[in-house]
Design a protein around this motif. Structure first.
Motif, PDB file in Angstrom:
ATOM      1  N   GLY A 173      37.387  49.855  45.093  1.00  0.00           N
ATOM      2  CA  GLY A 173      38.122  50.269  43.902  1.00  0.00           C
ATOM      3  C   GLY A 173      38.359  49.176  42.871  1.00  0.00           C
ATOM      4  N   VAL A 174      38.026  47.948  43.230  1.00  0.00           N
ATOM      5  CA  VAL A 174      38.148  46.812  42.301  1.00  0.00           C
ATOM      6  C   VAL A 174      36.958  45.901  42.506  1.00  0.00           C
ATOM      7  CG1 VAL A 174      40.666  46.837  42.180  1.00  0.00           C
ATOM      8  CG2 VAL A 174      39.540  45.532  43.983  1.00  0.00           C
ATOM      9  N   SER A 175      36.663  45.086  41.504  1.00  0.00           N
ATOM     10  CA  SER A 175      35.547  44.153  41.603  1.00  0.00           C
ATOM     11  C   SER A 175      35.767  43.129  42.711  1.00  0.00           C
ATOM     12  CB  SER A 175      35.336  43.419  40.270  1.00  0.00           C
ATOM     13  OG  SER A 175      35.057  44.335  39.235  1.00  0.00           O
ATOM     14  N   LEU A 176      34.697  42.575  43.215  1.00  0.00           N
ATOM     15  CA  LEU A 176      34.809  41.495  44.191  1.00  0.00           C
ATOM     16  C   LEU A 176      35.409  40.251  43.532  1.00  0.00           C
ATOM     17  CD1 LEU A 176      31.380  41.931  45.991  1.00  0.00           C
ATOM     18  CD2 LEU A 176      33.624  42.181  47.053  1.00  0.00           C
ATOM     19  N   PRO A 177      36.129  39.437  44.294  1.00  0.00           N
ATOM     20  CA  PRO A 177      36.740  38.229  43.707  1.00  0.00           C
ATOM     21  C   PRO A 177      35.677  37.228  43.240  1.00  0.00           C
ATOM     22  CG  PRO A 177      36.928  38.212  46.098  1.00  0.00           C
ATOM     23  CD  PRO A 177      36.400  39.559  45.731  1.00  0.00           C
TER      24      PRO A 177
ATOM     25  N   LEU B 253      35.079  44.248  56.455  1.00  0.00           N
ATOM     26  CA  LEU B 253      34.361  43.483  55.439  1.00  0.00           C
ATOM     27  C   LEU B 253      35.314  42.628  54.606  1.00  0.00           C
ATOM     28  CD1 LEU B 253      31.915  46.246  54.166  1.00  0.00           C
ATOM     29  CD2 LEU B 253      31.326  44.256  55.571  1.00  0.00           C
ATOM     30  N   GLU B 254      36.468  43.207  54.278  1.00  0.00           N
ATOM     31  CA  GLU B 254      37.427  42.516  53.426  1.00  0.00           C
ATOM     32  C   GLU B 254      37.926  41.223  54.060  1.00  0.00           C
ATOM     33  OE1 GLU B 254      38.737  44.604  50.088  1.00  0.00           O
ATOM     34  OE2 GLU B 254      36.682  44.177  50.714  1.00  0.00           O
ATOM     35  N   THR B 255      38.019  41.200  55.382  1.00  0.00           N
ATOM     36  CA  THR B 255      38.474  39.988  56.076  1.00  0.00           C
ATOM     37  C   THR B 255      37.600  38.792  55.724  1.00  0.00           C
ATOM     38  OG1 THR B 255      39.383  41.256  57.920  1.00  0.00           O
ATOM     39  CG2 THR B 255      38.879  38.954  58.339  1.00  0.00           C
ATOM     40  N   GLY B 256      36.288  39.027  55.653  1.00  0.00           N
ATOM     41  CA  GLY B 256      35.376  37.941  55.300  1.00  0.00           C
ATOM     42  C   GLY B 256      35.409  37.615  53.818  1.00  0.00           C
ATOM     43  N   VAL B 257      35.459  38.650  53.009  1.00  0.00           N
ATOM     44  CA  VAL B 257      35.458  38.456  51.551  1.00  0.00           C
ATOM     45  C   VAL B 257      36.716  37.740  51.077  1.00  0.00           C
ATOM     46  CG1 VAL B 257      35.635  39.717  49.351  1.00  0.00           C
ATOM     47  CG2 VAL B 257      33.905  40.363  51.039  1.00  0.00           C
TER      48      VAL B 257
ATOM     49  N   VAL C 230      38.536  35.429  52.503  1.00  0.00           N
ATOM     50  CA  VAL C 230      38.808  34.066  52.961  1.00  0.00           C
ATOM     51  C   VAL C 230      39.233  33.223  51.754  1.00  0.00           C
ATOM     52  CG1 VAL C 230      37.770  31.958  53.868  1.00  0.00           C
ATOM     53  CG2 VAL C 230      37.282  34.154  54.959  1.00  0.00           C
ATOM     54  N   ASN C 231      40.363  32.530  51.913  1.00  0.00           N
ATOM     55  CA  ASN C 231      40.919  31.690  50.849  1.00  0.00           C
ATOM     56  C   ASN C 231      41.367  32.515  49.629  1.00  0.00           C
ATOM     57  OD1 ASN C 231      41.682  29.075  50.081  1.00  0.00           O
ATOM     58  ND2 ASN C 231      39.900  28.863  48.734  1.00  0.00           N
ATOM     59  N   GLN C 232      41.700  33.801  49.878  1.00  0.00           N
ATOM     60  CA  GLN C 232      42.177  34.670  48.808  1.00  0.00           C
ATOM     61  C   GLN C 232      43.565  35.194  49.171  1.00  0.00           C
ATOM     62  OE1 GLN C 232      40.409  35.581  45.922  1.00  0.00           O
ATOM     63  NE2 GLN C 232      38.811  34.129  46.534  1.00  0.00           N
ATOM     64  N   LEU C 233      44.411  35.365  48.174  1.00  0.00           N
ATOM     65  CA  LEU C 233      45.751  35.889  48.388  1.00  0.00           C
ATOM     66  C   LEU C 233      45.721  37.288  49.002  1.00  0.00           C
ATOM     67  CD1 LEU C 233      48.778  35.292  47.980  1.00  0.00           C
ATOM     68  CD2 LEU C 233      48.601  36.374  45.719  1.00  0.00           C
ATOM     69  N   ALA C 234      44.691  38.060  48.669  1.00  0.00           N
ATOM     70  CA  ALA C 234      44.592  39.436  49.158  1.00  0.00           C
ATOM     71  C   ALA C 234      44.484  39.511  50.682  1.00  0.00           C
ATOM     72  CB  ALA C 234      43.387  40.131  48.528  1.00  0.00           C
ATOM     73  N   ALA C 235      44.148  38.392  51.323  1.00  0.00           N
ATOM     74  CA  ALA C 235      43.980  38.383  52.776  1.00  0.00           C
ATOM     75  C   ALA C 235      45.267  38.761  53.499  1.00  0.00           C
ATOM     76  CB  ALA C 235      43.503  37.011  53.245  1.00  0.00           C
ATOM     77  N   ARG C 236      46.412  38.538  52.876  1.00  0.00           N
ATOM     78  CA  ARG C 236      47.695  38.794  53.541  1.00  0.00           C
ATOM     79  C   ARG C 236      47.912  40.272  53.826  1.00  0.00           C
ATOM     80  NH1 ARG C 236      52.010  37.925  48.511  1.00  0.00           N
ATOM     81  NH2 ARG C 236      51.308  39.715  47.297  1.00  0.00           N
ATOM     82  N   ASP C 237      47.232  41.149  53.095  1.00  0.00           N
ATOM     83  CA  ASP C 237      47.438  42.591  53.254  1.00  0.00           C
ATOM     84  C   ASP C 237      46.415  43.248  54.182  1.00  0.00           C
ATOM     85  OD1 ASP C 237      49.596  42.564  51.431  1.00  0.00           O
ATOM     86  OD2 ASP C 237      48.182  42.625  49.745  1.00  0.00           O
ATOM     87  N   ASN C 238      45.500  42.473  54.711  1.00  0.00           N
ATOM     88  CA  ASN C 238      44.448  43.035  55.566  1.00  0.00           C
ATOM     89  C   ASN C 238      44.814  42.876  57.037  1.00  0.00           C
ATOM     90  OD1 ASN C 238      42.108  44.060  56.585  1.00  0.00           O
ATOM     91  ND2 ASN C 238      40.765  42.472  55.797  1.00  0.00           N
ATOM     92  N   VAL C 239      44.801  43.972  57.759  1.00  0.00           N
ATOM     93  CA  VAL C 239      45.217  43.928  59.165  1.00  0.00           C
ATOM     94  C   VAL C 239      44.041  43.790  60.126  1.00  0.00           C
ATOM     95  CG1 VAL C 239      47.298  45.268  58.713  1.00  0.00           C
ATOM     96  CG2 VAL C 239      45.200  46.463  59.368  1.00  0.00           C
ATOM     97  N   PHE C 240      42.810  43.853  59.617  1.00  0.00           N
ATOM     98  CA  PHE C 240      41.672  43.704  60.527  1.00  0.00           C
ATOM     99  C   PHE C 240      41.660  42.287  61.084  1.00  0.00           C
ATOM    100  CE2 PHE C 240      37.314  43.110  61.912  1.00  0.00           C
ATOM    101  CZ  PHE C 240      37.020  44.325  62.505  1.00  0.00           C
ATOM    102  N   PRO C 241      41.570  42.133  62.407  1.00  0.00           N
ATOM    103  CA  PRO C 241      41.688  40.793  63.015  1.00  0.00           C
ATOM    104  C   PRO C 241      40.558  39.857  62.626  1.00  0.00           C
ATOM    105  CG  PRO C 241      41.049  42.432  64.657  1.00  0.00           C
ATOM    106  CD  PRO C 241      41.406  43.191  63.425  1.00  0.00           C
TER     107      PRO C 241
END
Length: 326
Positions: free
Chosen positions: A322-326, A198-202, A204-215
């Motif tokens: 654990g944190v709010s959505l961007p 889910l995070e991969t889609g959320v 998009v265009n977010q700095l947090a994407a760098r830490d997500n390993v889901f393809p």
């Protein structure tokens, strides 16, 4: 009641849930199979069938082959069962061989795959598998060779349908280029705890994407190509349905409390809430439940009757992250 699954479009009338059989056979040891293990398997299979579950997931390595052997004994004692269930297994993982100094590795070579399928069929005591999955990506995979093996297995009648496990959209696309048969399954670790899908889609265009390993794009690709997404680890190892949380994060504890609250409100099990959350997603996810406890199998099956609202779904999702959505 069956909901629409991609597998149905391919001709497999599978249940919404799958019983994972990794726990059959007495566990990850070399101890011999006993009468108690066969009895346990009978009870688990019966509980699954009574709960409307008709699909069973194996792998050639589970309990060092004992899981398939015990399941095969169940089929031997109840031969009429075979034509009323869907049997899936996986291959490709080879354990370390310490005697010759070879580590655990993956193997999609033609000879090993053909040998593995024969071993699976022999242990299960059946003539064909409904679905065969490649367990984990082999770095030395020759996609053309895999396609040839799939064609041979299909022509021989040993396997009806094919799929993969733990693969990205790009890997599936490469395989499909050389496979005559449509790949119909991708089995991934996804759950209320494992939320990278889910995070991969959320992100998009977010700095947090760098830490997500889901393809990226895998979820969307499977939906576009009508590939059944199966969720292993769907119950998050009981994290939200009864496991000791003493050393867990505040997010886990809060989410477990929310699951408990929803279960009470809807008069269902905590397992049902966790699974219903997965099944609420429009990708038509098919959870695999890895338990052999009949009462827990029945508790999981209650998920099919649970309706989660959009707000309830998002409340659980945001709590898990654990944190709010961007």
């Amino acid at each position: 009641m069956l909901k629409a699954l991609p597998l149905h479009d391919h001709g497999l009338k599978a249940s919404n849930l799958i019983l994972g059989c990794m726990g059959f056979g007495g566990g990850w040891n070399r101890n011999p199979i006993g009468i108690e293990h066969i009895k346990q398997a009978h009870e688990a299979v019966e509980a699954a069938l009574e709960s409307g579950i008709n699909m069973f997931d194996h792998a050639d390595i589970y309990a060092f082959g004992k899981a398939e052997t015990v399941f095969g004994q169940v089929l031997k004692e109840k031969p009429a069962l075979r034509e009323n269930i869907i049997i899936q297994s996986k291959l490709g993982i080879r354990f370390a061989d310490e005697e010759i100094g070879v580590p655990t590795r993956y193997d999609f070579s033609k000879s090993y795959m053909l040998e593995s399928v024969d071993g699976i069929l022999s242990r299960l005591g059946i003539d064909y598998l409904d679905t065969l999955l490649l367990h984990r990506p082999d770095a030395l995979m020759n996609a053309r060779e895999v396609g040839e093996v799939f064609h041979q297995l299909k022509e021989s009648g040993k396997v009806r349908y094919f799929g993969v496990s733990n693969m990205s959209a790009g890997q599936i696309r490469l395989l499909q280029r050389y496979c005559d048969e449509k790949l119909v399954v991708n089995q991934l670790e996804i759950s209320l705890k494992k939320i990278g899908w889910l995070e991969t889609g959320v992100h998009v265009n977010q700095l947090a994407a760098r830490d997500n390993v889901f393809p990226e794009g895998t979820l969307e690709y499977c939906q576009l190509e009508n590939i059944q997404l199966q969720a292993w680890g769907s119950l998050a190892q009981g994290l939200y349905s009864g496991r000791n949380l003493e050393n867990e994060s505040d997010a886990v504890k809060k989410t477990a409390s929310l699951v408990h609250q929803l279960a009470e409100e809807k008069q269902t099990s905590k397992e049902a809430i966790v699974l219903a959350w997965l099944m609420r997603h429009p990708a038509a996810i098919q959870p695999i439940i890895g338990t052999i406890d009949p009462s827990r199998i029945q508790a999981c099956a209650e998920a099919e009757q649970v309706k989660l609202s959009r707000d309830e779904w998002y409340t659980l999702y945001v709590s898990s992250r654990g944190v709010s959505l961007p």
